[in-house]
Design a protein around this motif. Structure first.
Motif, PDB file in Angstrom:
ATOM      1  N   LEU A 183     -38.081 -30.160  35.046  1.00 57.64           N
ATOM      2  CA  LEU A 183     -39.403 -30.153  35.671  1.00 57.64           C
ATOM      3  C   LEU A 183     -39.411 -29.234  36.881  1.00 57.64           C
ATOM      4  O   LEU A 183     -40.304 -28.401  37.036  1.00 57.64           O
ATOM      5  CB  LEU A 183     -39.782 -31.574  36.092  1.00 57.64           C
ATOM      6  CG  LEU A 183     -41.057 -31.674  36.950  1.00 57.64           C
ATOM      7  CD1 LEU A 183     -42.288 -31.292  36.136  1.00 57.64           C
ATOM      8  CD2 LEU A 183     -41.208 -33.076  37.532  1.00 57.64           C
ATOM      9  N   ARG A 184     -38.406 -29.362  37.737  1.00 55.75           N
ATOM     10  CA  ARG A 184     -38.358 -28.559  38.964  1.00 55.75           C
ATOM     11  C   ARG A 184     -38.282 -27.070  38.649  1.00 55.75           C
ATOM     12  O   ARG A 184     -38.860 -26.245  39.354  1.00 55.75           O
ATOM     13  CB  ARG A 184     -37.155 -28.985  39.807  1.00 55.75           C
ATOM     14  CG  ARG A 184     -37.112 -28.344  41.191  1.00 55.75           C
ATOM     15  CD  ARG A 184     -36.018 -28.979  42.025  1.00 55.75           C
ATOM     16  NE  ARG A 184     -34.705 -28.795  41.420  1.00 55.75           N
ATOM     17  CZ  ARG A 184     -33.615 -29.436  41.821  1.00 55.75           C
ATOM     18  NH1 ARG A 184     -33.684 -30.336  42.797  1.00 55.75           N
ATOM     19  NH2 ARG A 184     -32.449 -29.205  41.237  1.00 55.75           N
ATOM     20  N   GLN A 185     -37.587 -26.714  37.565  1.00 55.67           N
ATOM     21  CA  GLN A 185     -37.430 -25.312  37.185  1.00 55.67           C
ATOM     22  C   GLN A 185     -38.463 -24.857  36.154  1.00 55.67           C
ATOM     23  O   GLN A 185     -38.357 -23.754  35.607  1.00 55.67           O
ATOM     24  CB  GLN A 185     -36.016 -25.084  36.639  1.00 55.67           C
ATOM     25  CG  GLN A 185     -34.924 -25.363  37.665  1.00 55.67           C
ATOM     26  CD  GLN A 185     -33.517 -25.168  37.102  1.00 55.67           C
ATOM     27  OE1 GLN A 185     -33.325 -25.040  35.901  1.00 55.67           O
ATOM     28  NE2 GLN A 185     -32.535 -25.160  37.982  1.00 55.67           N
ATOM     29  N   GLN A 186     -39.466 -25.706  35.898  1.00 53.99           N
ATOM     30  CA  GLN A 186     -40.538 -25.399  34.950  1.00 53.99           C
ATOM     31  C   GLN A 186     -39.971 -25.056  33.570  1.00 53.99           C
ATOM     32  O   GLN A 186     -40.335 -24.058  32.939  1.00 53.99           O
ATOM     33  CB  GLN A 186     -41.416 -24.261  35.484  1.00 53.99           C
ATOM     34  CG  GLN A 186     -42.090 -24.600  36.797  1.00 53.99           C
ATOM     35  CD  GLN A 186     -43.001 -23.493  37.299  1.00 53.99           C
ATOM     36  OE1 GLN A 186     -43.082 -22.421  36.711  1.00 53.99           O
ATOM     37  NE2 GLN A 186     -43.713 -23.761  38.384  1.00 53.99           N
ATOM     38  N   LEU A 227     -39.696 -27.611  30.925  1.00 57.67           N
ATOM     39  CA  LEU A 227     -39.851 -28.824  30.131  1.00 57.67           C
ATOM     40  C   LEU A 227     -39.729 -28.550  28.633  1.00 57.67           C
ATOM     41  O   LEU A 227     -39.518 -29.474  27.846  1.00 57.67           O
ATOM     42  CB  LEU A 227     -41.199 -29.490  30.428  1.00 57.67           C
ATOM     43  CG  LEU A 227     -41.260 -30.303  31.733  1.00 57.67           C
ATOM     44  CD1 LEU A 227     -42.645 -30.888  31.927  1.00 57.67           C
ATOM     45  CD2 LEU A 227     -40.206 -31.407  31.743  1.00 57.67           C
ATOM     46  N   HIS A 228     -39.833 -27.282  28.230  1.00 61.46           N
ATOM     47  CA  HIS A 228     -39.638 -26.962  26.810  1.00 61.46           C
ATOM     48  C   HIS A 228     -38.221 -27.325  26.359  1.00 61.46           C
ATOM     49  O   HIS A 228     -38.005 -27.674  25.196  1.00 61.46           O
ATOM     50  CB  HIS A 228     -39.892 -25.477  26.557  1.00 61.46           C
ATOM     51  CG  HIS A 228     -39.013 -24.562  27.355  1.00 61.46           C
ATOM     52  ND1 HIS A 228     -39.296 -24.191  28.651  1.00 61.46           N
ATOM     53  CD2 HIS A 228     -37.829 -23.958  27.041  1.00 61.46           C
ATOM     54  CE1 HIS A 228     -38.335 -23.386  29.103  1.00 61.46           C
ATOM     55  NE2 HIS A 228     -37.437 -23.235  28.147  1.00 61.46           N
ATOM     56  N   ASP A 276     -25.718 -27.804  24.984  1.00 64.06           N
ATOM     57  CA  ASP A 276     -26.121 -27.095  23.763  1.00 64.06           C
ATOM     58  C   ASP A 276     -27.542 -26.562  23.878  1.00 64.06           C
ATOM     59  O   ASP A 276     -27.810 -25.406  23.530  1.00 64.06           O
ATOM     60  CB  ASP A 276     -26.051 -28.027  22.542  1.00 64.06           C
ATOM     61  CG  ASP A 276     -24.631 -28.346  22.112  1.00 64.06           C
ATOM     62  OD1 ASP A 276     -23.718 -27.570  22.442  1.00 64.06           O
ATOM     63  OD2 ASP A 276     -24.440 -29.384  21.450  1.00 64.06           O
ATOM     64  N   VAL A 277     -28.458 -27.396  24.353  1.00 61.41           N
ATOM     65  CA  VAL A 277     -29.864 -27.000  24.322  1.00 61.41           C
ATOM     66  C   VAL A 277     -30.103 -25.802  25.234  1.00 61.41           C
ATOM     67  O   VAL A 277     -30.947 -24.939  24.939  1.00 61.41           O
ATOM     68  CB  VAL A 277     -30.782 -28.190  24.681  1.00 61.41           C
ATOM     69  CG1 VAL A 277     -30.799 -28.477  26.183  1.00 61.41           C
ATOM     70  CG2 VAL A 277     -32.208 -27.941  24.184  1.00 61.41           C
ATOM     71  N   ARG A 278     -29.346 -25.692  26.305  1.00 59.32           N
ATOM     72  CA  ARG A 278     -29.472 -24.513  27.172  1.00 59.32           C
ATOM     73  C   ARG A 278     -28.875 -23.273  26.495  1.00 59.32           C
ATOM     74  O   ARG A 278     -29.461 -22.186  26.543  1.00 59.32           O
ATOM     75  CB  ARG A 278     -28.801 -24.767  28.517  1.00 59.32           C
ATOM     76  CG  ARG A 278     -29.577 -25.723  29.420  1.00 59.32           C
ATOM     77  CD  ARG A 278     -29.123 -25.638  30.863  1.00 59.32           C
ATOM     78  NE  ARG A 278     -29.944 -26.475  31.723  1.00 59.32           N
ATOM     79  CZ  ARG A 278     -31.109 -26.102  32.233  1.00 59.32           C
ATOM     80  NH1 ARG A 278     -31.578 -24.886  31.963  1.00 59.32           N
ATOM     81  NH2 ARG A 278     -31.802 -26.916  33.017  1.00 59.32           N
ATOM     82  N   ARG A 279     -27.713 -23.454  25.872  1.00 58.63           N
ATOM     83  CA  ARG A 279     -27.098 -22.317  25.182  1.00 58.63           C
ATOM     84  C   ARG A 279     -27.950 -21.846  24.002  1.00 58.63           C
ATOM     85  O   ARG A 279     -27.948 -20.666  23.649  1.00 58.63           O
ATOM     86  CB  ARG A 279     -25.711 -22.711  24.660  1.00 58.63           C
ATOM     87  CG  ARG A 279     -24.690 -23.045  25.736  1.00 58.63           C
ATOM     88  CD  ARG A 279     -23.328 -23.251  25.090  1.00 58.63           C
ATOM     89  NE  ARG A 279     -22.416 -23.911  25.994  1.00 58.63           N
ATOM     90  CZ  ARG A 279     -21.805 -25.074  25.750  1.00 58.63           C
ATOM     91  NH1 ARG A 279     -22.016 -25.703  24.603  1.00 58.63           N
ATOM     92  NH2 ARG A 279     -20.987 -25.599  26.629  1.00 58.63           N
ATOM     93  N   ALA A 319     -47.076 -33.907  27.922  1.00 59.37           N
ATOM     94  CA  ALA A 319     -46.339 -33.241  28.999  1.00 59.37           C
ATOM     95  C   ALA A 319     -46.882 -33.612  30.372  1.00 59.37           C
ATOM     96  O   ALA A 319     -46.118 -33.766  31.331  1.00 59.37           O
ATOM     97  CB  ALA A 319     -46.392 -31.730  28.803  1.00 59.37           C
ATOM     98  N   ASN A 320     -48.195 -33.771  30.494  1.00 60.69           N
ATOM     99  CA  ASN A 320     -48.765 -34.091  31.806  1.00 60.69           C
ATOM    100  C   ASN A 320     -48.295 -35.445  32.306  1.00 60.69           C
ATOM    101  O   ASN A 320     -47.936 -35.602  33.480  1.00 60.69           O
ATOM    102  CB  ASN A 320     -50.296 -34.069  31.734  1.00 60.69           C
ATOM    103  CG  ASN A 320     -50.834 -32.662  31.633  1.00 60.69           C
ATOM    104  OD1 ASN A 320     -50.134 -31.703  31.950  1.00 60.69           O
ATOM    105  ND2 ASN A 320     -52.068 -32.527  31.165  1.00 60.69           N
ATOM    106  N   GLY A 321     -48.300 -36.447  31.402  1.00 67.48           N
ATOM    107  CA  GLY A 321     -47.842 -37.769  31.810  1.00 67.48           C
ATOM    108  C   GLY A 321     -46.372 -37.787  32.147  1.00 67.48           C
ATOM    109  O   GLY A 321     -45.930 -38.396  33.137  1.00 67.48           O
ATOM    110  N   LEU A 322     -45.563 -37.099  31.350  1.00 64.78           N
ATOM    111  CA  LEU A 322     -44.132 -37.023  31.615  1.00 64.78           C
ATOM    112  C   LEU A 322     -43.882 -36.316  32.939  1.00 64.78           C
ATOM    113  O   LEU A 322     -43.076 -36.771  33.754  1.00 64.78           O
ATOM    114  CB  LEU A 322     -43.440 -36.269  30.477  1.00 64.78           C
ATOM    115  CG  LEU A 322     -41.942 -35.992  30.645  1.00 64.78           C
ATOM    116  CD1 LEU A 322     -41.171 -37.305  30.737  1.00 64.78           C
ATOM    117  CD2 LEU A 322     -41.419 -35.139  29.494  1.00 64.78           C
ATOM    118  N   ALA A 323     -44.581 -35.214  33.175  1.00 64.80           N
ATOM    119  CA  ALA A 323     -44.400 -34.474  34.421  1.00 64.80           C
ATOM    120  C   ALA A 323     -44.795 -35.327  35.616  1.00 64.80           C
ATOM    121  O   ALA A 323     -44.148 -35.278  36.670  1.00 64.80           O
ATOM    122  CB  ALA A 323     -45.222 -33.185  34.389  1.00 64.80           C
TER     123      ALA A 323
END
Length: 438
Positions: free
Chosen positions: A350-353, A355-356, A370-373, A396-400
């Motif tokens: 979230l902080r680094q935008q 969320l994908h 893994d997900v970053r790589r 996404a809005n509620g999670l954020a």
């Protein structure tokens, strides 16, 4: 992180590693740790018969002997042929090594050698939580203490009403059919299970004799169906990396952390559930410290569980290992570590935008690393985003909003507030207060 090469080199690298992944998927399918390490239900009947006769002896479980040497050799070759500078190669190397340890563990079932292999697969209760935090065992003791302090009367009446396995089966099946708009996951009852519930990609099983609560229903939906089952289903749909549909031991902490986070973010977890997770960690610690099955069973019973619950809980601790003291199956220690890891990952995303990245976690069974790589692979279409995701990750809005509040709330020091309140109370009971009372 970008792909290490471009053009034709990139296509060759990917094709090479995808061929290795196909090989790994074929051999790893037979390494079913939980299935092969679980106890038959007859063991519980025999043990209770002994207990009722006043003979408190450790159950004896006979495991079939396995020889996975051919599989281990194939996995070792896959590791050697994987390029760790390539994101898929790194994934294959780490996964094949994890599967090799899993094969060794299954070959050592019931022997003292199984315990160190379990520690190698899942870690143990003395590992520190992320951010130089307390140990996993210390965190578990914290939650046990909080649960014991809370008044059980805080629970509403409907939260204590028992639901039969048949009734829960019908409820879960209806909700899952609505979610998928058809029959994708089948809910079944099974009289031969020791655990209350278990989930695979297309099937959720409930122990026929178990009783459930409303919290159990929501926990099973969010934890088992909408994390474990969905990530397996989405992983199977990956054309290029089918191993993402398998539960490799190295993804266990992320899987259980994500599933427990799903319970939290949807309000499907209660303090009783947190206590049960924590009791298992403490029980693993006690077993490693020398407690045998009978002592661990008595510990769970002393903490308020029924005989059946205590047996099932103790059985989890001794799956695949000797029932004498000093041995434990340590998988249950990953829940709290995984929860903190995943919660931290979501907050950083979230902080680094980013969320994908959180949504891509549902595209298969993978670790947080893994997900970053895999980011360039998702962007280039080598990997596909998740077809199915739970509602809370879609919103996404509620999670954020929830994560943003969590980021802010963590800046508030509760000890400072407690000290300030104490100072105010002291001042209020000073001379002026005494004058008013006289």
């Amino acid at each position: 992180m970008g792909l290490p090469h471009t053009g034709a080199d990139t296509r060759l690298d990917i094709a090479h590693h995808l061929a290795l992944d196909d090989r790994m998927t074929k051999v790893a399918r037979s390494l079913r740790i939980l299935e092969l390490a679980s106890w038959p239900v007859e063991v519980q009947d025999a043990t209770f018969a002994e207990f009722n006769a006043g003979r408190f002896t450790n159950p004896q479980v006979e495991y079939p002997r396995h020889d996975f040497s051919a599989i281990r050799r194939e996995l070792e070759q896959i590791d050697k042929e994987s390029d760790e500078d390539h994101p898929i190669g790194r994934y294959l190397s780490e996964s094949s090594r994890s599967w090799m340890v899993a094969a060794q563990f299954l070959e050592a079932l019931g022997t003292p050698q199984a315990t160190p292999l379990s520690l190698q697969l899942y870690g143990g209760p003395l590992e520190a939580l992320p951010g130089h935090g307390p140990t996993t065992r210390e965190a578990a003791q914290h939650f046990i203490s909080i649960a014991d302090e809370l008044d059980h009367e805080l629970m509403s009446p409907q939260e204590t009403v028992e639901i039969s396995a048949i009734a829960l089966q019908l409820q879960l099946q209806r909700e899952l059919d609505d979610y998928f708009d058809g029959r994708v996951i089948t809910v079944e009852t099974d009289p031969s299970m020791l655990a209350k519930a278990a989930a695979g990609a297309t099937r959720i099983r409930l122990r026929s004799t178990a009783k459930f609560t409303d919290y159990d229903k929501h926990q099973l939906l969010q934890h088992e169906a909408f994390v474990h089952s969905l990530t397996a289903l989405n992983g199977r749909l990956q054309t290029n990396l089918p191993s993402l549909g398998l539960s490799s031991p190295r993804v266990t902490a992320t899987q259980e952390g994500l599933a427990t986070f799903a319970e939290q973010i949807t309000g499907s977890i209660d303090i009783g559930r947190m206590k049960r997770l924590s009791l298992r960690i403490e029980a693993v610690s006690r077993a490693l410290d020398g407690a045998d099955f009978v002592e661990v069973f008595r510990y769970f019973r002393a903490m308020g569980q029924t005989d059946d619950e205590s047996f099932a809980s103790a059985q989890r601790v001794f799956r695949g290992v000797p029932t004498s003291g000093g041995h434990a199956f340590t998988k249950d220690t990953v829940y709290l570590r995984g929860l903190v890891d995943v919660h931290t990952f979501f907050r950083v995303a979230l902080r680094q935008q980013e969320l994908h990245l959180c949504r891509w976690l549902f595209a298969g069974k993978m670790t947080l690393d893994d997900v970053r790589r895999f980011e360039p692979l998702f962007r280039d279409g080598v990997l596909q985003p998740a077809r199915w995701m739970p509602e809370w990750i879609r919103r996404a809005n509620g999670l954020a909003g929830m994560l943003a509040f969590s980021l802010f709330a963590n800046r508030i020091r509760l000890d400072a507030i407690s000290n300030a309140n104490a100072s105010e109370q002291t001042a209020a009971s000073g001379p002026s207060g005494a004058d008013q009372l006289s």
